[in-house]
Design an enzyme around this catalytic site. Structure first.
Site, PDB file in Angstrom:
ATOM      1  N   PHE A  66       0.819  -1.209   0.000  1.00  0.00           N
ATOM      2  CA  PHE A  66       0.000   0.000   0.000  1.00  0.00           C
ATOM      3  C   PHE A  66       0.858   1.267   0.000  1.00  0.00           C
ATOM      4  O   PHE A  66       1.793   1.386   0.803  1.00  0.00           O
ATOM      5  CB  PHE A  66      -0.885   0.063   1.255  1.00  0.00           C
ATOM      6  CG  PHE A  66      -2.116  -0.760   1.203  1.00  0.00           C
ATOM      7  CD1 PHE A  66      -3.314  -0.231   0.729  1.00  0.00           C
ATOM      8  CD2 PHE A  66      -2.107  -2.068   1.654  1.00  0.00           C
ATOM      9  CE1 PHE A  66      -4.472  -0.989   0.709  1.00  0.00           C
ATOM     10  CE2 PHE A  66      -3.259  -2.844   1.632  1.00  0.00           C
ATOM     11  CZ  PHE A  66      -4.443  -2.302   1.157  1.00  0.00           C
ATOM     12  N   ASP A  67       0.506   2.197  -0.849  1.00  0.00           N
ATOM     13  CA  ASP A  67       1.017   3.550  -0.714  1.00  0.00           C
ATOM     14  C   ASP A  67       0.384   4.158   0.540  1.00  0.00           C
ATOM     15  O   ASP A  67      -0.633   3.647   1.044  1.00  0.00           O
ATOM     16  CB  ASP A  67       0.649   4.364  -1.954  1.00  0.00           C
ATOM     17  CG  ASP A  67       1.069   5.815  -1.852  1.00  0.00           C
ATOM     18  OD1 ASP A  67       2.215   6.069  -1.423  1.00  0.00           O
ATOM     19  OD2 ASP A  67       0.255   6.693  -2.188  1.00  0.00           O
ATOM     20  N   ALA A  68       0.954   5.261   1.031  1.00  0.00           N
ATOM     21  CA  ALA A  68       0.419   5.904   2.234  1.00  0.00           C
ATOM     22  C   ALA A  68      -0.492   7.076   1.899  1.00  0.00           C
ATOM     23  O   ALA A  68      -1.708   7.013   2.107  1.00  0.00           O
ATOM     24  CB  ALA A  68       1.564   6.368   3.131  1.00  0.00           C
ATOM     25  N   ASP A  71      -2.509   5.678  -5.172  1.00  0.00           N
ATOM     26  CA  ASP A  71      -3.265   6.719  -5.875  1.00  0.00           C
ATOM     27  C   ASP A  71      -2.497   7.336  -7.030  1.00  0.00           C
ATOM     28  O   ASP A  71      -3.060   8.111  -7.807  1.00  0.00           O
ATOM     29  CB  ASP A  71      -3.647   7.840  -4.901  1.00  0.00           C
ATOM     30  CG  ASP A  71      -2.443   8.665  -4.494  1.00  0.00           C
ATOM     31  OD1 ASP A  71      -1.490   8.087  -3.908  1.00  0.00           O
ATOM     32  OD2 ASP A  71      -2.435   9.879  -4.769  1.00  0.00           O
TER      33      ASP A  71
END
Length: 228
Positions: free
Chosen positions: A8-10, A180
């Site tokens: 996951f990106d943050a 995103d």
């Protein structure tokens, strides 16, 4: 179950960076006696995105990103401002930006039961650590991988190679990158042969020719992909 390891990106994936950024920027400007409105915010955001894109391409350093995003903003707005004071206050308040994306907590809680979750981010190390702790999301991730520590940013192959080297040997076909950014998260995943999911809650137009395997506008839709 299709994917067992999720990267996951943050920012603007599990953490609501836009909200944190807005609040921190307004506090920093106001504390320095500077005018702040929507035009200031949008000008800063445009410059911030531009500088981080340069960083992703290896064309600048993180230190220059943090400085030039404000220099360009002040210049374009014709503002005279104490650069280092504004920047320092902004980072101080950003450390306190504990806002999370809609449904992030419930989705991560569910996925954690069956998947191994890792965080991959280009953000500033101290800020990301503070926000992950303060948001309560830290407990869901087995480990965080931050470009500042690794020495290379997403979408660099070297960033992901460092991630792979730290993980148990796994079939890459069972890994999914969720983020995103098309140019950072999705492109990075593509560069190393991983499947990718573009989190696009605002239904933004594609600004590149990068094509993800999946696109979602709600984190709850991840379950349909992971458990397919």
């Amino acid at each position: 179950m299709k994917y067992g390891i999720l990267l996951f990106d943050a920012d603007n994936t599990v953490l609501d960076f836009d909200r944190a950024e807005d609040a921190a920027l307004e506090k920093a400007f106001c504390e320095c006696g500077l005018h702040f409105d929507e035009k200031v915010l949008n000008t800063y955001r445009k410059n911030n995105v531009y500088q981080w894109r340069l960083y992703e391409k290896g064309l600048t350093t993180k230190e220059k990103v943090l400085e030039n995003r404000f220099l360009d903003t002040f210049r374009q707005l014709g503002m005279t401002a104490p650069l280092h004071e504004v920047s320092s206050l902004y980072e101080k308040y950003l450390h306190q930006g504990f806002y999370v994306e809609p449904h992030a907590d419930e989705v991560l809680q569910r996925l954690q039961k069956d998947c191994r979750l890792y965080l991959i981010t280009n953000g500033v190390l101290s800020i990301q650590n503070s926000r992950m702790r303060g948001s309560g999301l830290e407990k869901y991730f087995l480990r965080r991988f931050v470009s500042e520590e690794i020495g290379f940013p997403k979408p660099s192959v070297k960033f992901f190679e460092a991630v792979f080297a730290a993980l148990p040997q796994e079939d890459k076909s069972r890994m999914l990158v969720v983020g995103d950014s098309l140019t950072s998260d999705v492109q990075g995943g593509i560069n190393v042969g991983l499947h990718t999911c573009w989190y696009n809650p605002k239904h933004a137009e594609k600004d590149s020719d990068v094509t993800p395997d999946y696109e979602i506008d709600d984190l709850r839709r991840l379950a349909d992909i992971v458990y397919a």
